[in-house]
Each structure stands twice: as C-alpha cells, then as structure tokens.
Design an enzyme around this catalytic site. Structure first.
Site, PDB file in Angstrom:
ATOM      1  N   GLY A  13       0.792  -1.234   0.000  1.00  0.00           N
ATOM      2  CA  GLY A  13       0.000   0.000   0.000  1.00  0.00           C
ATOM      3  C   GLY A  13       0.818   1.275   0.000  1.00  0.00           C
ATOM      4  O   GLY A  13       0.300   2.333   0.341  1.00  0.00           O
ATOM      5  N   HIS A 104       0.368   0.080 -13.503  1.00  0.00           N
ATOM      6  CA  HIS A 104       1.061  -1.181 -13.780  1.00  0.00           C
ATOM      7  C   HIS A 104       2.562  -0.906 -13.882  1.00  0.00           C
ATOM      8  O   HIS A 104       2.966   0.063 -14.524  1.00  0.00           O
ATOM      9  CB  HIS A 104       0.535  -1.796 -15.082  1.00  0.00           C
ATOM     10  CG  HIS A 104       1.085  -3.164 -15.307  1.00  0.00           C
ATOM     11  ND1 HIS A 104       0.574  -4.288 -14.691  1.00  0.00           N
ATOM     12  CD2 HIS A 104       2.139  -3.594 -16.039  1.00  0.00           C
ATOM     13  CE1 HIS A 104       1.277  -5.341 -15.046  1.00  0.00           C
ATOM     14  NE2 HIS A 104       2.238  -4.954 -15.866  1.00  0.00           N
TER      15      HIS A 104
END
Ligand code: GAR
Length: 192
Positions: A13, A104
């Site tokens: 995270g 990504h």
C-alpha cells in the site's frame, strides 16, 4: 464539487499512502475507503495510521454485488487500483466505466496480463535483458492491463540492476507521477 475516491490495494500500500498524503490538504477530495482483498496486508496498517476506513472482502463478495453496492452507497466517483491484483468484475466495470484507474509497473503492452504483477514483472524484465522499463497508468476495462493508456514514464535498466533495484526505480516513478495523473484526470473528467 467534492469528489469521492475509493482505493483498492492488495499489498503493502505504499502507493495508496502516497496518493492519500498528496491530496491530504485538498478539501475537494475525500478518500471514502481502502478496499483490500487480503487480511493482514500492509495497506491496512497504513490506512489505520491515515485514518481512512477499510473493508476487507472475499472473492465471493467481490462477485456477488456486495462490493458494488458498498461503492454505490459510499457515492464513489472514482476508483483507484494501487497494487490491486484481482480482475475487476464486469458489473463494477460497467457501473464505473471510464472511472477506474490502474497503475502497472511496466511499459504496457509489454509485461502485462495475468500473473504479471509486482516482482514477477521486474524479474521478467531483467531476465529478458531489457534496457528500459517503466510505469503505465491506464483506464481499466474487462481484460487485464488493456484499457486506454493515460500516462507512461520510463527508466533505464542497467546491466547490474537486480529485480529489487528495478522495483525501487519503478516505485520512485510511481510516487512521483501517480498522484499528478489522478489530479489531472479529476480536472479533465469532473472539473474538480
Ligand atoms: C506497484 O508497483 C504497482 O505498480 C504494482 O504493484 C505494486 C504495489 O506496490 N501493481 C501491479 O503489479 C498491478 N498489476 P504498493 O503496494 O507498495 O503500492
């Protein structure tokens, strides 16, 4: 108008935290929740520190409409995938068409698709002796890593780079650009 953002994350995270901190003093942005598919994921601890509510959910809750209703109940305007590893169900894609953004860690279409995430991407890039890699920020549609590209940035891959070193370089690009790309998207899409 206030915009309400939901973040989906599966792992550490660090991008989620970086984004939340970036918008920390922006009164027009609310982070409704961090949705996480993994008990014990690092992102949950970060969320607690950042005082953002969390929901941990199972695959069946993701697919049976539970998460979609929760997103709707929370009047979510935008979904950010920040290291989220499950494919998004069709109903959620349809309900939030053009309003889901993913990051990504490669220069898509290279090194995308099922199984290509996190360190797997960097290992494959090094293995194939690529001379550059980078990040892609894109809209999400029904297939992994295929939606409209909003932004890409590159970094050189040196011969001595290990997957860990490359991961670090990629994270730096992510921290630098992801919040800005989200900010510009909000301006263009919602005039926020
Ligand atoms: C990031 O590098 C992100 O690009 C990647 O996972 C990492 C999460 O790091 N996402 C994917 O591989 C999606 N296919 P973080 O949890 O520290 O933000």
């Amino acid at each position: 108008m206030i915009k309400r953002i939901a973040i989906f994350a599966s792992g550490s995270g660090s991008n989620a935290e970086n984004i939340i901190r970036y918008f920390g003093h922006n009164p027009k942005i609310i982070f409704t929740k961090i949705y996480c598919n993994k008990k014990g994921a690092g992102v949950l601890e970060r969320a607690e520190r950042l005082k953002v509510e969390t929901t941990v959910f199972s695959k069946s809750e993701f697919h049976d409409g539970t998460i979609l209703s929760d997103l709707e109940q929370n009047q979510t305007d935008l979904i950010i995938l920040a290291g989220f590893l499950w494919l998004i169900p069709q109903e959620i894609i349809r309900a939030f068409a053009g309003r889901i953004i993913n990051i990504h860690p490669s220069l898509l279409p290279k090194y995308g698709g099922k199984g290509m995430y996190g360190m797997h991407v960097h290992e494959a890039v090094i293995e194939n002796k690529e001379t550059e890699s980078g990040i892609t920020i894109h809209l999400v549609d029904e297939e992994y890593d295929r939606g409209e590209v909003l932004f890409q940035a590159k970094t050189a891959v040196e011969e001595k780079d290990t997957p860990e070193i490359l991961a670090q370089k990629i994270h730096e690009l992510e921290y630098r650009f992801f919040p800005e790309v989200i900010e510009n998207f909000l301006k263009n899409k919602f005039r926020a």
